[in-house]
Scaffold this motif. Sequence first.
Motif, PDB file in Angstrom:
ATOM      1  N   LEU A   1       6.801  -1.878  -4.400  1.00  0.00           N
ATOM      2  CA  LEU A   1       6.585  -3.112  -5.024  1.00  0.00           C
ATOM      3  C   LEU A   1       7.376  -4.358  -4.972  1.00  0.00           C
ATOM      4  CD1 LEU A   1       3.862  -4.255  -5.952  1.00  0.00           C
ATOM      5  CD2 LEU A   1       4.402  -3.426  -8.385  1.00  0.00           C
TER       6      LEU A   1
ATOM      7  N   LEU B   1       0.710  -1.365   0.012  1.00  0.00           N
ATOM      8  CA  LEU B   1      -0.147   0.163  -0.174  1.00  0.00           C
ATOM      9  C   LEU B   1       1.006   1.239  -0.032  1.00  0.00           C
ATOM     10  CD1 LEU B   1      -3.246  -0.540   2.174  1.00  0.00           C
ATOM     11  CD2 LEU B   1      -2.868  -0.974  -0.426  1.00  0.00           C
TER      12      LEU B   1
ATOM     13  N   ARG C   1      -2.700   9.235 -10.172  1.00  0.00           N
ATOM     14  CA  ARG C   1      -3.707   8.970 -10.857  1.00  0.00           C
ATOM     15  C   ARG C   1      -4.772   9.794 -10.706  1.00  0.00           C
ATOM     16  NH1 ARG C   1      -8.081   5.238  -8.482  1.00  0.00           N
ATOM     17  NH2 ARG C   1      -8.155   7.123  -7.248  1.00  0.00           N
TER      18      ARG C   1
ATOM     19  N   ILE D   1      -3.642   2.021 -13.181  1.00  0.00           N
ATOM     20  CA  ILE D   1      -3.467   2.170 -11.867  1.00  0.00           C
ATOM     21  C   ILE D   1      -4.704   1.644 -10.976  1.00  0.00           C
ATOM     22  CG2 ILE D   1      -4.087   4.626 -11.049  1.00  0.00           C
ATOM     23  CD1 ILE D   1      -1.844   4.480  -9.344  1.00  0.00           C
TER      24      ILE D   1
ATOM     25  N   ALA E   1       7.528   4.165  -6.003  1.00  0.00           N
ATOM     26  CA  ALA E   1       6.573   3.113  -6.060  1.00  0.00           C
ATOM     27  C   ALA E   1       7.080   1.718  -6.380  1.00  0.00           C
ATOM     28  CB  ALA E   1       5.458   3.446  -6.794  1.00  0.00           C
TER      29      ALA E   1
ATOM     30  N   ARG F   1      -1.375   6.804  -6.274  1.00  0.00           N
ATOM     31  CA  ARG F   1      -2.596   7.232  -6.181  1.00  0.00           C
ATOM     32  C   ARG F   1      -2.903   8.722  -6.437  1.00  0.00           C
ATOM     33  NH1 ARG F   1      -7.797   5.694  -3.847  1.00  0.00           N
ATOM     34  NH2 ARG F   1      -8.945   7.595  -3.133  1.00  0.00           N
TER      35      ARG F   1
ATOM     36  N   PHE G   1      -4.381  -2.057 -11.109  1.00  0.00           N
ATOM     37  CA  PHE G   1      -3.260  -2.672 -10.468  1.00  0.00           C
ATOM     38  C   PHE G   1      -3.643  -2.405  -9.152  1.00  0.00           C
ATOM     39  CE2 PHE G   1      -0.174  -0.929  -7.480  1.00  0.00           C
ATOM     40  CZ  PHE G   1       0.673  -1.744  -7.288  1.00  0.00           C
ATOM     41  N   ASN G   2      -4.341  -1.531  -8.564  1.00  0.00           N
ATOM     42  CA  ASN G   2      -4.959  -1.344  -7.145  1.00  0.00           C
ATOM     43  C   ASN G   2      -5.644  -2.573  -6.809  1.00  0.00           C
ATOM     44  OD1 ASN G   2      -6.112  -0.642  -4.758  1.00  0.00           O
ATOM     45  ND2 ASN G   2      -7.511   0.917  -5.691  1.00  0.00           N
TER      46      ASN G   2
ATOM     47  N   TYR H   1       3.230  -9.484  -9.315  1.00  0.00           N
ATOM     48  CA  TYR H   1       3.758  -7.942  -8.755  1.00  0.00           C
ATOM     49  C   TYR H   1       5.095  -7.687  -9.531  1.00  0.00           C
ATOM     50  CZ  TYR H   1       0.983  -8.715  -4.669  1.00  0.00           C
ATOM     51  OH  TYR H   1      -0.272  -8.793  -3.872  1.00  0.00           O
TER      52      TYR H   1
ATOM     53  N   TYR I   1       1.513   1.836  -3.707  1.00  0.00           N
ATOM     54  CA  TYR I   1       0.232   2.229  -4.308  1.00  0.00           C
ATOM     55  C   TYR I   1      -0.172   3.795  -4.146  1.00  0.00           C
ATOM     56  CZ  TYR I   1      -4.799   3.258  -5.055  1.00  0.00           C
ATOM     57  OH  TYR I   1      -5.890   3.817  -5.291  1.00  0.00           O
ATOM     58  N   TYR I   2       0.002   3.930  -2.649  1.00  0.00           N
ATOM     59  CA  TYR I   2      -0.367   5.484  -2.110  1.00  0.00           C
ATOM     60  C   TYR I   2       0.633   6.408  -2.698  1.00  0.00           C
ATOM     61  CZ  TYR I   2      -4.671   4.313   0.103  1.00  0.00           C
ATOM     62  OH  TYR I   2      -6.030   4.123   0.401  1.00  0.00           O
TER      63      TYR I   2
END
Length: 445
Positions: free
Chosen positions: A189, A35, A45, A123, A185, A42, A126-127, A92, A38-39
């Motif tokens: 990951l 996360l 995005r 994204i 990011a 985000r 992906f999320n 991943y 992802y954040y």
Amino acid sequence: MSDGAAHRWLARIVAVRPGEVHALLWSFAYFFCLLAGYYVLRPVRDEMGLAGGIKFLPWLFTATFFVMLAVLPLFGALVARLPRRRFIPIVYRFFGANILLFWLLLTFNVAMTETAKVFFVWISVFNLFAVSVFWSFMADLYASEQGKRLYGFIAAGGSLGALLGPLLAATLAEPIGRANLLLIAALLLEAATFCAMRLESAAPALKDGAPVPAAAPSKPPDAALGGGWIAGVAMVLRSPYLAGIALWVALLSLAGTFLYFQQASIVAALTDDTNRRIAIFARIDLAVSVLTIVVQFFATGKLIKHFGAGPAAAFLPLMFCAGFLALAATPVLWVVIAFQAAQRAANFALSNPAREVLFTVVDRDEKYKAKYVIDNVVFRGGDAVSGWLYNALRGAGLEPAAISLATVPVAAAWLVLALTLGRMHEKRSTTRGPDSKSGLNPNPG
């Protein structure tokens, strides 16, 4: 720190047993890194979603849904043919390679309008995909009784990641630019992939000489699941329990999309500066994360264990009822921000861990195949339909306050559904036994 010391320290905040410590810590670290990565992405995005204007968002949501449908047979084939320890790193690292490709496109300003649209869709895929794989893994490892005790702590790892991610984005967006945020990011990951592989090694090693559960899973954890790619759809259609979870997710999508559109409209009206928009979205995420972490560390496990998965899952629709009533009365920026922070904190801290507990009592095939359909296809399909519905309501002349008021009875029906699913879960948990599908023994000590 020794195993005993780690257990004593963890036992102060979570009801963990000695044989669960290593798996719990790797699960926590795995979700933290996932996360956090992802954040970081985000806010990028959300800013790119505004590039084509608010009216273009339903097209992006629809494109996301069709990409999810296209990926369904590919994911089904991967899960059917490869054991868990192989397909999770493949998933991943594929997304990590995608991030590096987008970094190149943004760095060299290649077709920026088209890249922004593709990145928004990517994204969004992906999320849900990455998080769905994570929770499928958790449901495969932990039994229902364990999930009630431990999922709150595991989810707190994600919330800490969701705190670090927007903090990095808000701090670095203007100094290094949005393209270089993607490199951060990608590293996070890869760290999540490493944690997943370590968790795979830690999970079977039950501590204190714990016995293997008497009722063994139908397939060993390292076996491929087999079956066709369409199996997940069939599982949802023939199971009232899974169909109920799918409806719960669809209603979440509708309510969340309506709120997202109102937020996007307000932020778009505030500024057209790219990096400032990223910083605004990142700060909203940051506020949500701080609110969520405290609840997850100290209350989630206790609340789910005490009240059960159904009432915990029902807390989110209750929050949406209250929030849309507040928006109907006062449709202004600070109300939207407060509502967004409250509902997302309720989701991440309580209702989402409770919903994931619902999957601990389904068959192993369903934990991956049906769960993918529910978490990805149903959710993004709901996004697409809800986006067009919102635009249709606005086109018909309804103001945001009226749309908010009309959403309240939908949230009320959603609340009733959550309570019904909770009763179904308890019945399944009782009839199946708490450890019949788990890779970990719930009573290792």
